[in-house]
Design a protein around this motif. Structure first.
Motif, PDB file in Angstrom:
ATOM      1  N   UNK A 216     -73.847  71.897 -16.366  1.00  0.00           N
ATOM      2  CA  UNK A 216     -73.335  70.597 -16.825  1.00  0.00           C
ATOM      3  C   UNK A 216     -72.229  70.105 -15.885  1.00  0.00           C
ATOM      4  N   UNK A 217     -71.342  71.003 -15.493  1.00  0.00           N
ATOM      5  CA  UNK A 217     -70.244  70.636 -14.584  1.00  0.00           C
ATOM      6  C   UNK A 217     -70.797  70.156 -13.250  1.00  0.00           C
ATOM      7  N   UNK A 218     -71.844  70.820 -12.751  1.00  0.00           N
ATOM      8  CA  UNK A 218     -72.434  70.432 -11.470  1.00  0.00           C
ATOM      9  C   UNK A 218     -73.154  69.092 -11.573  1.00  0.00           C
ATOM     10  N   UNK A 223     -73.123  63.343 -10.049  1.00  0.00           N
ATOM     11  CA  UNK A 223     -73.025  61.947 -10.461  1.00  0.00           C
ATOM     12  C   UNK A 223     -71.757  61.304  -9.916  1.00  0.00           C
ATOM     13  N   UNK A 224     -70.649  62.026  -9.975  1.00  0.00           N
ATOM     14  CA  UNK A 224     -69.376  61.504  -9.492  1.00  0.00           C
ATOM     15  C   UNK A 224     -69.405  61.317  -7.988  1.00  0.00           C
ATOM     16  N   UNK A 395     -58.042  72.086 -13.921  1.00  0.00           N
ATOM     17  CA  UNK A 395     -58.985  71.053 -13.493  1.00  0.00           C
ATOM     18  C   UNK A 395     -59.561  70.279 -14.667  1.00  0.00           C
ATOM     19  N   UNK A 396     -59.752  70.943 -15.802  1.00  0.00           N
ATOM     20  CA  UNK A 396     -60.332  70.291 -16.980  1.00  0.00           C
ATOM     21  C   UNK A 396     -59.295  69.585 -17.834  1.00  0.00           C
ATOM     22  N   UNK A 397     -58.019  69.777 -17.510  1.00  0.00           N
ATOM     23  CA  UNK A 397     -56.891  69.288 -18.311  1.00  0.00           C
ATOM     24  C   UNK A 397     -56.815  69.969 -19.667  1.00  0.00           C
ATOM     25  N   UNK A 533     -61.674  65.792  -4.853  1.00  0.00           N
ATOM     26  CA  UNK A 533     -61.225  66.452  -6.076  1.00  0.00           C
ATOM     27  C   UNK A 533     -61.851  65.838  -7.316  1.00  0.00           C
ATOM     28  N   UNK A 534     -62.147  64.544  -7.253  1.00  0.00           N
ATOM     29  CA  UNK A 534     -62.708  63.857  -8.410  1.00  0.00           C
ATOM     30  C   UNK A 534     -64.000  64.457  -8.911  1.00  0.00           C
ATOM     31  N   UNK A 535     -64.711  65.180  -8.060  1.00  0.00           N
ATOM     32  CA  UNK A 535     -65.960  65.816  -8.473  1.00  0.00           C
ATOM     33  C   UNK A 535     -65.739  66.919  -9.491  1.00  0.00           C
ATOM     34  N   UNK A 536     -64.608  67.626  -9.389  1.00  0.00           N
ATOM     35  CA  UNK A 536     -64.395  68.834 -10.187  1.00  0.00           C
ATOM     36  C   UNK A 536     -63.152  68.754 -11.053  1.00  0.00           C
TER      37      UNK A 536
END
Length: 556
Positions: A216-218, A223-224, A395-397, A533-536
């Motif tokens: 899901x993260x990938x 998409x990003x 990274x996920x906040x 960085x926006x990808x992850x």
């Protein structure tokens, strides 16, 4: 290394922001960089009416096939793309060559990267494409403008998810993603087949809980990076996301919002005492839930899952930030805990015995700094530091801004312990003697300061770098990367390093380990262009209001 970090130079153009090596990124600079779309001249296509991909999966295990991978085959792209303005460090060029040699092809298309190309050792399952291992490779290809490889991988593993999964006559959940797969070739029929491993062949026979989360993260990273939403909007991708969510959001007997799982179900895939509620799985769970919220379509089924996700995220973030967080104040509180408390007013909710506090943690905890501990469950608190879980929390906040800063403060304060001569400790400290016997079952591979038991893993460079950039501390990542560059190429890209400071190549480490190569490349490219960085990374959702009220027993 260049003295300045250029935030604005990319193939897409845009304004530039220069940051000196010793300076921290301003919040305004970082948000501007992360908000910039990273289109790679890929036309947005929202149509879901694309052809079906036949992958010829065969459940037959008795046939004899030859394993096919792709040493020496090239994708046709330059290595690396010079128009990116990417640093031409000699290690970079060698890393790209090694990464391309690891590509695995299925019916003429690249579908992943082999785990390791070390021909001097027995293959075991290092000759397969692992879901978790491919993530840094995928990020490297996305950053280099080669999204088709990642798209192929996403679709092939999605089809494998739909395969019937049985281990010793017991059927796994429908949404389980494979740990790995390989391409088999029948020379007689000239026919290629994908064969997946869902844990039935794994050492310990443990299904991978993390594979679905990484998938899901990938998908969100793809998409990003590309700006192409059509892949995620395909009905089969939407169904795949929902199946994963159905598994991890199911209700049962558990009274905690965290995810209960077995030992060996994640990157630390051997018995290491991470059963129960390990930080790595909880952080990946949180990250995958946030990515799923972004990817799910707003139809009837999608909205229903989004509602469930929001409720779980509120409970999970509260639980993790309250009970898994450790700093000097919390350590002192635990030190003074009373036990055998009953009722809703209990302070020591998990009945952690203060005498179980290990001696090392008092010296390890700095005055400024903190981290998420490895595990919390009834009468048990694993105080070990686990790198991957803490980086994903940033990274996920899942980590608040204050907690993220504290984690980076800890890394700087305990540099010799956590980084040493080769980044980066997968966990700290190592366990030894009687505790090692009980915890690992006398595992000869996980002896002290080796492999998962305090070993140093270069792949973690990309996670550290991403966390550093997000927290405005790129100088920490730069220092770690420069350290790794002194040895990685000369040592032939080992899987891991041994020793308290990471001085020795791992006693059973594979050479030319693909995620060691890819992890370095991703760290390097991300430092050169932090907009990657926006990808992850997902920023904190400040609009999210608590849906739960604290009971009398809930205290910070």
């Amino acid at each position: 290394m260049p003295s300045n970090l250029n935030l604005g130079v990319s193939q897409n153009g845009g304004s530039s922001v220069n940051v000196n090596a010793g300076m921290e990124l301003e919040d305004s600079d970082l948000s501007r960089v992360l908000d910039r779309p990273r289109h790679l001249n890929i036309e947005r296509q929202r149509s879901c009416q694309q052809g079906e991909v036949s992958i010829g999966i065969s459940p037959r295990r008795g046939d004899i096939f030859d394993y096919v991978f792709s040493p020496g085959r090239r994708s046709g792209f330059n290595t690396p793309r010079v128009e990116n303005g990417f640093d031409t460090h000699p290690v970079v060029a060698e890393a790209w060559e090694a990464l391309r040699r690891s590509l695995v092809y299925f019916r003429g298309q690249p579908v992943g990267t082999i785990a390791a190309l070390d021909n001097s050792e027995e293959n075991l399952n290092y000759d397969q494409v692992f879901v978790r291992d491919f993530v840094p490779s995928a990020l490297a290809f996305l950053m280099n403008g080669e999204p088709e490889i990642v798209k192929n991988f996403i679709l092939k593993t999605l089809r494998l998810q739909s395969w019937e999964k049985k281990i010793d006559r017991f059927q796994l959940g429908e949404g389980v993603m494979p740990a790995s797969f390989k391409v088999l070739h029948d020379p007689v029929r000239n026919y290629e087949t994908l064969i997946a491993d869902f844990g039935e062949s794994a050492i310990g026979r443990v299904a991978p809980v993390d594979s679905g989360f990484w998938w899901v993260i990938l998908l969100r990273a793809y998409t990003k990076s590309t700006g192409d939403t059509s892949l995620a909007e395909r009905p089969e991708c939407q169904k795949g996301i929902r199946l994963i969510l159905s598994l991890c959001l199911s209700e049962g007997f558990d009274t905690f919002p965290t995810l209960l799982c077995a030992d060996g179900c994640c990157m630390i895939d051997r018995r290491m005492g991470v059963y129960g509620y390990p930080i790595e799985i909880q952080a990946l769970f949180f990250m995958a839930l946030r990515c799923a919220m972004i990817l799910l379509k707003q139809d009837m089924e999608g909205k229903e899952f989004v509602e469930r996700i929001v409720k779980r995220l509120h409970a999970l973030s509260y639980h993790m930030r309250s009970y898994f967080w450790l700093d000097l104040k919390q350590l002192n509180d635990i030190y003074r805990y009373k036990t055998e408390e009953y009722s809703h007013t209990a302070v020591n909710k998990f009945n952690v015995i203060p005498d179980s506090l290990p001696d090392w943690v008092f010296d390890f905890m700095p005055t400024r700094g903190g981290y998420f501990v490895g595990n919390v469950s009834p009468a048990r608190m694993d105080f070990r530091w686990f790198c991957l879980g803490n980086c994903i929390a940033i990274l996920s906040s899942l980590a608040t801004p204050e907690q993220s800063t504290a984690i980076m403060d800890l890394i700087e304060s305990r540099w010799e312990e956590l980084v040493g001569e080769m980044p980066l400790k997968v966990c700290y400290p190592a366990i030894d003697n009687h505790e090692w016997r009980i915890t690992t079952g006398c595992d000869p591979k996980n002896t002290r300061w080796s492999y998962h038991n305090g070993g140093s893993w270069p792949v973690l460079l990309w996670l550290l770098t991403a966390a550093c950039i997000k927290t405005g501390r790129p100088q920490i990542a730069r220092r770690a990367i420069e350290l790794a560059e002194t040895r990685l190429l000369g040592d032939n890209w080992p899987e891991y390093y041994d020793g308290k400071s990471g001085h020795y190549i791992g006693k059973q480490a594979r050479k030319f380990q693909t995620w060691s190569i890819a992890g370095y490349l991703v760290a390097k490219m991300m430092l050169e262009d932090p907009s990657h960085l926006g990808m992850v990374s997902i920023e904190e959702d400040k609009q999210m209001k608590p849906l739960i009220k604290r009971s009398n027993s809930w205290t910070f």
